[in-house]
Structures are given as structure tokens and as C-alpha cells.
Design an enzyme around this catalytic site. Structure first.
Site, PDB file in Angstrom:
ATOM      1  N   GLU A   1      47.791   8.077  10.059  1.00 50.18           N
ATOM      2  CA  GLU A   1      48.218   9.192   9.205  1.00 50.18           C
ATOM      3  C   GLU A   1      49.201   8.711   8.139  1.00 50.18           C
ATOM      4  O   GLU A   1      49.121   9.117   6.978  1.00 50.18           O
ATOM      5  CB  GLU A   1      48.856  10.289  10.058  1.00 50.18           C
ATOM      6  CG  GLU A   1      49.240  11.496   9.209  1.00 50.18           C
ATOM      7  CD  GLU A   1      49.959  12.576  10.004  1.00 50.18           C
ATOM      8  OE1 GLU A   1      49.661  12.754  11.197  1.00 50.18           O
ATOM      9  OE2 GLU A   1      50.831  13.230   9.415  1.00 50.18           O
TER      10      GLU A   1
ATOM     11  N   THR B   1      52.927  14.254  10.907  1.00 49.22           N
ATOM     12  CA  THR B   1      52.868  15.596  11.527  1.00 49.22           C
ATOM     13  C   THR B   1      53.190  15.600  13.018  1.00 49.22           C
ATOM     14  O   THR B   1      53.422  16.659  13.585  1.00 49.22           O
ATOM     15  CB  THR B   1      51.444  16.184  11.370  1.00 49.22           C
ATOM     16  OG1 THR B   1      50.518  15.259  11.950  1.00 49.22           O
ATOM     17  CG2 THR B   1      51.093  16.429   9.919  1.00 49.22           C
TER      18      THR B   1
ATOM     19  N   CYS C   1      53.719  19.556  12.540  1.00 43.28           N
ATOM     20  CA  CYS C   1      52.854  20.741  12.564  1.00 43.28           C
ATOM     21  C   CYS C   1      53.210  21.695  13.703  1.00 43.28           C
ATOM     22  O   CYS C   1      53.936  21.333  14.631  1.00 43.28           O
ATOM     23  CB  CYS C   1      51.397  20.297  12.663  1.00 43.28           C
ATOM     24  SG  CYS C   1      50.966  19.729  14.315  1.00 43.28           S
TER      25      CYS C   1
ATOM     26  N   SER D   1      48.319   7.976  21.091  1.00 47.52           N
ATOM     27  CA  SER D   1      48.472   9.338  20.582  1.00 47.52           C
ATOM     28  C   SER D   1      49.956   9.623  20.371  1.00 47.52           C
ATOM     29  O   SER D   1      50.707   9.811  21.332  1.00 47.52           O
ATOM     30  CB  SER D   1      47.878  10.326  21.595  1.00 47.52           C
ATOM     31  OG  SER D   1      48.281  11.642  21.286  1.00 47.52           O
TER      32      SER D   1
HETATM   33  O1  0CN Z   1      46.572  12.244  19.429  1.00 53.11           O
HETATM   34  P1  0CN Z   1      46.160  12.603  18.058  1.00 53.11           P
HETATM   35  O2  0CN Z   1      44.735  12.294  17.689  1.00 53.11           O
HETATM   36  O3  0CN Z   1      47.045  11.922  16.940  1.00 53.11           O
HETATM   37  P2  0CN Z   1      48.568  11.446  16.831  1.00 53.11           P
HETATM   38  O4  0CN Z   1      49.403  12.284  17.709  1.00 53.11           O
HETATM   39  O5  0CN Z   1      48.595   9.994  17.189  1.00 53.11           O
HETATM   40  O6  0CN Z   1      48.906  11.638  15.381  1.00 53.11           O
HETATM   41  O7  0CN Z   1      46.401  14.161  17.903  1.00 53.11           O
HETATM   42  C1  0CN Z   1      45.951  14.873  16.786  1.00 53.11           C
HETATM   43  C2  0CN Z   1      46.858  14.734  15.681  1.00 53.11           C
HETATM   44  C3  0CN Z   1      46.618  14.627  14.408  1.00 53.11           C
HETATM   45  C4  0CN Z   1      46.456  14.455  13.110  1.00 53.11           C
HETATM   46 FE1  SF4 Z   2      47.420  16.837  13.991  1.00 53.85          FE
HETATM   47 FE2  SF4 Z   2      46.579  18.936  15.407  1.00 53.85          FE
HETATM   48 FE3  SF4 Z   2      48.832  19.091  14.081  1.00 53.85          FE
HETATM   49 FE4  SF4 Z   2      46.519  19.011  12.775  1.00 53.85          FE
HETATM   50  S1  SF4 Z   2      47.221  20.660  14.082  1.00 53.85           S
HETATM   51  S2  SF4 Z   2      48.374  17.884  12.247  1.00 53.85           S
HETATM   52  S3  SF4 Z   2      45.346  17.634  14.088  1.00 53.85           S
HETATM   53  S4  SF4 Z   2      48.409  17.717  15.802  1.00 53.85           S
END
Ligand code: 0CN
Ligand code: SF4
Length: 337
Positions: free
Chosen positions: A145, A183, A213, A241
Site C-alpha cells: 500500500e 490505512t 480506515c 497482514s
Molecule cells: O491483511 P490485509 O490484506 O492488508 P494489510 O493489513 O497488510 O494492509 O487487509 C486488508 C487491507 C487493506 C488494504
Molecule cells: Fe484495507 Fe479493508 Fe480498510 Fe479497505 S476497508 S483500507 S481493504 S482494511
């Protein structure tokens, strides 16, 4: 010697067993952006047939990736691994404009599953860059990201990971500095970095709305609530993650006596349960609920009672599928009818 030394599950005395409890955080698990990204790959497989290429892990969960792989998704690190003319999905974490350009150059058909809340941060970066601000992006080096967001305005963005990094930041004009963030960070740690930045740059501008977020914030608030009185917190989520790993840290900060991340129940170490009365369970935003169910069954098999849900927020957000996919789904519908 304890029962676990004999390879058996630990047994508490009768009184202690009566006091056992399992607390289950709500909200937990899939957020709107993950749900949309996973459905995007599933529908792309149905519509175009296998293989569908996906740049990077669609979300950071190894079970999700393995399940989609079994259905014919092919995960690649970079676009040069995708055959010319093939369809490629961009992951929920977003991509830089350079990746879009590379896809166009190679004639790839793209479906962009970037979460709209990540796209929002990209827009903020573009806007601050256009106004010629120095942008201090709080996030983890190497996270996809961060690479995508920084790639919107590489000449304006500097990455800041910790309060200790703040002293090393150099800006052109201290009266024209803004911060943005990944985020999926810890809200508390991010605010500590922002405080340090503001101490150095009093004119620092905030993002127009929270970059961390709603799902990240809600899962952190929820884990705080169940961690306070927990002997053990189990966070289900993969090691890469960011939001899942943050939940372990937040749980410990909130007073949990121990906290561990597992991909699934098979990774739980029996010794973690020794003398444990209250076990709290949660999961990251990229984690299918069946993996949490597996953890609850594991606990039930060891004499723990049914989980009690502790809800700290309601969530109802749903995102529309990527527009390229909606268009193709509509066309397929029309050609049938
Ligand atoms: O685990 P995720 O795929 O990603 P990160 O927490 O490592 O950013 O969860 C979704 C988040 C987004 C964008
Ligand atoms: Fe990442 Fe989910 Fe937040 Fe979107 S809503 S920024 S996918 S954690």
C-alpha cells in the site's frame, strides 16, 4: 510436571474451569474492501475462466490465496510474469501509476480491486503534491500500500515509520508540510508519530479525513475491549497482514497477559492455555470467518465454554465491484438474455 508436558491439553481445577470464558470481538474479520477484492477474483474466474492473474496477494491472507489458487487464480509478484493480453487483477492494497502504465504498455486487461479507501489516500497524495506540499507518509517500508501511495507523487513523499524517524525528515519549506498514512496502522502509534511531526513542524496539515480506515479502527477498539481482562488473546491473521499484526500489539498494550497471532487453529500452542481462564479471540480484516470458527472449536474441545460476543461497533459498508468487472458482467448478462 503438567499435563502439557505429557503432550496432553492443560487441565484446570474444577473451580477454575467453572470460571473459564471465551470473548469474541465484534467487529472482526472481513472488511468491505477485502470482501469486494475476494469476490472480484471469484467473479473474474467465473466470467473469464482460469487462469486469472492477480498482481501480489489479493489480500494478505494465506488461506484466501490458497483457496483462490485452487480455483485457477495465478498470483504473480510483477506484471512481467503475466502473458501479453491476459487479464490481471490489482490487489486491495493498490498500485502506483507506474504499474497502471506498465499494464497498458503490455496490453493487459486490468481489473482494479484497490479498496476505495486506499484510493482515497492516493487522491489526497495527488492533491497535496499538486499544491507542492512535502508529504510525510506514515507507514511500513516495503508494504504494497505504501509503495502504491508513494508512487502517486514520489518526488513529494517521504516515508516515516516511527517517532525516531522524525528527526531525520528534511523538508523544503516547513510551512508547507502535510501527513498521510497507510490505512492499516495502529491508531495510537500513528498519533505518536503525528505528535512528533507536529512538534517539529507546527504548521503540519492533517489529511482531510482519517486515512486509517473504519475497519482498522473498529477492530482495534474491539480488541481493546476484550483484551483488558484476558489471560490470552488469539488473533487470527497472516504474518504479512499489517492490520492483523497490529491487533496483537494493541491487545498487549490494552493489558492482555499474552497475545499471539495464528493463521489458523493448527498454529495454537497448547502451552499458551496453561492456567488461562479468559481467552479472547479476534481476526484481521483479511480473515475468513471459518478460520475463527476453527479456533473456537479448538477451545471448545479443551473445555472452554461457548464464546460470548463483545460488540463495540456496527458495520454495514459495502463497496460496488470494480467498474471494469461490472461492465463485463452486464455484457455477459445481456448476451445471455
Ligand atoms: O491483511 P490485509 O490484506 O492488508 P494489510 O493489513 O497488510 O494492509 O487487509 C486488508 C487491507 C487493506 C488494504
Ligand atoms: Fe484495507 Fe479493508 Fe480498510 Fe479497505 S476497508 S483500507 S481493504 S482494511
Amino acid at each position: 510436571m503438567t499435563t502439557s508436558d505429557l503432550g496432553m491439553p492443560p487441565v484446570l481445577d474444577r473451580d477454575a474451569a467453572d470460571e473459564r470464558a471465551v470473548l469474541l470481538a465484534a467487529p472482526r474479520g472481513y472488511c468491505a474492501g477485502v470482501d469486494r477484492a475476494v469476490i472480484t477474483v471469484e467473479k473474474a474466474l467465473d466470467l473469464y475462466g482460469a487462469p486469472v492473474y492477480v498482481r501480489k496477494q489479493i489480500v494478505h491472507n494465506k488461506h484466501v490465496v490458497a483457496t483462490l489458487e485452487a480455483r485457477g487464480a495465478v498470483f504473480v509478484e510483477e506484471l512481467d510474469e503475466v502473458p501479453a493480453g491476459a487479464t490481471v487483477v490489482f490487489s486491495a492494497h493498490g498500485v502506483s501509476p507506474a504499474v497502471h502504465a506498465q499494464a497498458a504498455e503490455r496490453g493487459l486487461k486490468t481489473i482494479d480491486a484497490t479498496c476505495p479507501l486506499v484510493t482515497k489516500v492516493h487522491h489526497e497524495a495527488k492533491r497535496f503534491a499538486k499544491e507542492d506540499y512535502d508529504i510525510l507518509l506514515i507507514g511500513h517500508a516495503g508494504h504494497e500500500e505504501v509503495e502504491g501511495t508513494a508512487g502517486e507523487a514520489p518526488e513529494h513523499v517521504q516515508l516515516v515509520e516511527t517517532p525516531a524517524d522524525v528527526a531525520r525528515v528534511e523538508v523544503r519549506d516547513p510551512s508547507k508540510v502535510a501527513w498521510l498514512s497507510q490505512t492499516t496502522l495502529s491508531v495510537d502509534e500513528t498519533m505518536a508519530v503525528v505528535d512528533a511531526l507536529r512538534a517539529r513542524f507546527p504548521a503540519l496539515i492533517d489529511p482531510p479525513s482519517d486515512d486509517i480506515c473504519y475497519a482498522t479502527q473498529n477492530r482495534q477498539l474491539a480488541v481493546k475491549e476484550i483484551a483488558r481482562d484476558a489471560d490470552l488473546v488469539i488473533v487470527v491473521g497472516s504474518g504479512n497482514s499489517s492490520n492483523s499484526v497490529r491487533l496483537v500489539e494493541v491487545a498487549l498494550e490494552a493489558g492482555a497477559r499474552s497475545a499471539y497471532r495464528v493463521d489458523d487453529a493448527s498454529e495454537i500452542d497448547e502451552t499458551w492455555l496453561e492456567g488461562v481462564r479468559t481467552v479472547s479471540v479476534t481476526s484481521g480484516a483479511s480473515v475468513p470467518e471459518e478460520l475463527v470458527d476453527g479456533v473456537l472449536s479448538f477451545l471448545a474441545e479443551r473445555g472452554y465454554p461457548d464464546a460470548k460476543a463483545v460488540r463495540t461497533a456496527e458495520e454495514s459498508l459495502i463497496f460496488a465491484l470494480p467498474k471494469e468487472l461490472r461492465r463485463d458482467l452486464r455484457a455477459a448478462e445481456q448476451s445471455k438474455g
